[in-house]
Design an enzyme around this catalytic site. Sequence first.
Site: not given
Length: 431
Positions: A258, A261, A327-328, A361, A420
């Site tokens: 990671q 990236h 996230e992971h 991924d 209504h």
Amino acid sequence: MKIIKCSESGSLEQLKALYDRPDCPKEIEQAVSAIVEEVRLDGDAAVCRFLKKFDSQDLTPAQLRVTEAEFEAAEKQLDQTSKDAIHLALSHIQDFARHQMPKAWTYSPREGVVLGEQFTPMERVGCYIPGGTAPLVSTVLHTAGIAAAAGVKEIVAATPPKKDGTMHAATLYAMKAAGIREVYRMGGAYAIAALAYGTATIPAVDKIVGPGNAYVAAAKKLVYGKVAIDMVAGPSEIMVVADSSARPEFIAADMLSQAEHGSGLEQAVLVTDDPALPAKVQAEIERQKQLLTRQATVDRVLDHGVYMIVARSLAEALEIAGRYAPEHLELMIADAPAHAGEIKAAGAIFMGPWTPEPSGDFTAGPSHVLPTGGTARFFHGLSVMDFLRRSSLVQYTPDALKKEIPAIVRFAEMEGLDAHGRSAAIRGEKE
């Protein structure tokens, strides 16, 4: 790399700072706001200006769309091993998506009343595919592949061109395999604005999905409401919860996956109840990074985004993971599946030492488009549901409505909405 020991004073403040990692910087949001507004007002001309400014491509509006000849050239250029990998991943992703597909349903909760739901695919969806520091071929499959499985008729993609102006062959091949025929060479915030507001050349979409850098994330926030978005996804992050059974070389490899990236804002975090593990992992990180081609990128993350947390127990480690809402999340602990249910929030949970995050991924099946920055507390990863419209179904018979008219009228009176009440009452007057 930073070490946090939960047994020491000041650790709570350090953890809180980690949980509350910063949102998109204000200066980026301000810059993006100007870009989005310019595209909204000036359409194609603005897109072409920004394409030249940010991607060094001097094109006319007619040249924005990728041609069929380019698709054909990409197919000829790409090797068979890459094609096979793309089709393997696509088959796994769409198989998972088909298992997620909901079915229309109805039931009768009381006599004369039928309730239910139906699901219909969106008509036009835009997929943003990053292509700056790395061509994210897999993102094509993890967005458009799912949209196609959901039945979306028009799947559009935006992705920046390479420096020489051409498009990445594997990306184009994956797009065609996933069902995309409409691709525009544009990237960043201006691409998001063009998809949201539309231009003379680029028809607007109903929803924008896909990850991106901080500028893309800020643009998605700004256009939300004009179009739907999947989530606001920023720099990638991974957290590994490990015990003494975990292998340091596996942990280090996954954290580095990671860190490479590219933005320098990524985070890689280890949480363990084994005090000896952080030093072993750190040594492995230093050793393995020498084998990588993107060392400068990795070093930026190692300086500012790598944390080693020593918890007092496995229970505390799992609590920290849920608070961080990564996230992971990798669980490199004994009997990982039994502990997965203890995690309060995470985009995706990878269980056991033989389930590295990159499997998610690329080939596992669930989408790799996941919430970041702690937003897993209220967002979920992209799924087939993101491409469907859900409609409630309601049907009454005359007798069933008459039984509920008094309650409907009373609610209308309480809220001061006499029309209504009349809408229901008038039906009770008819035989």
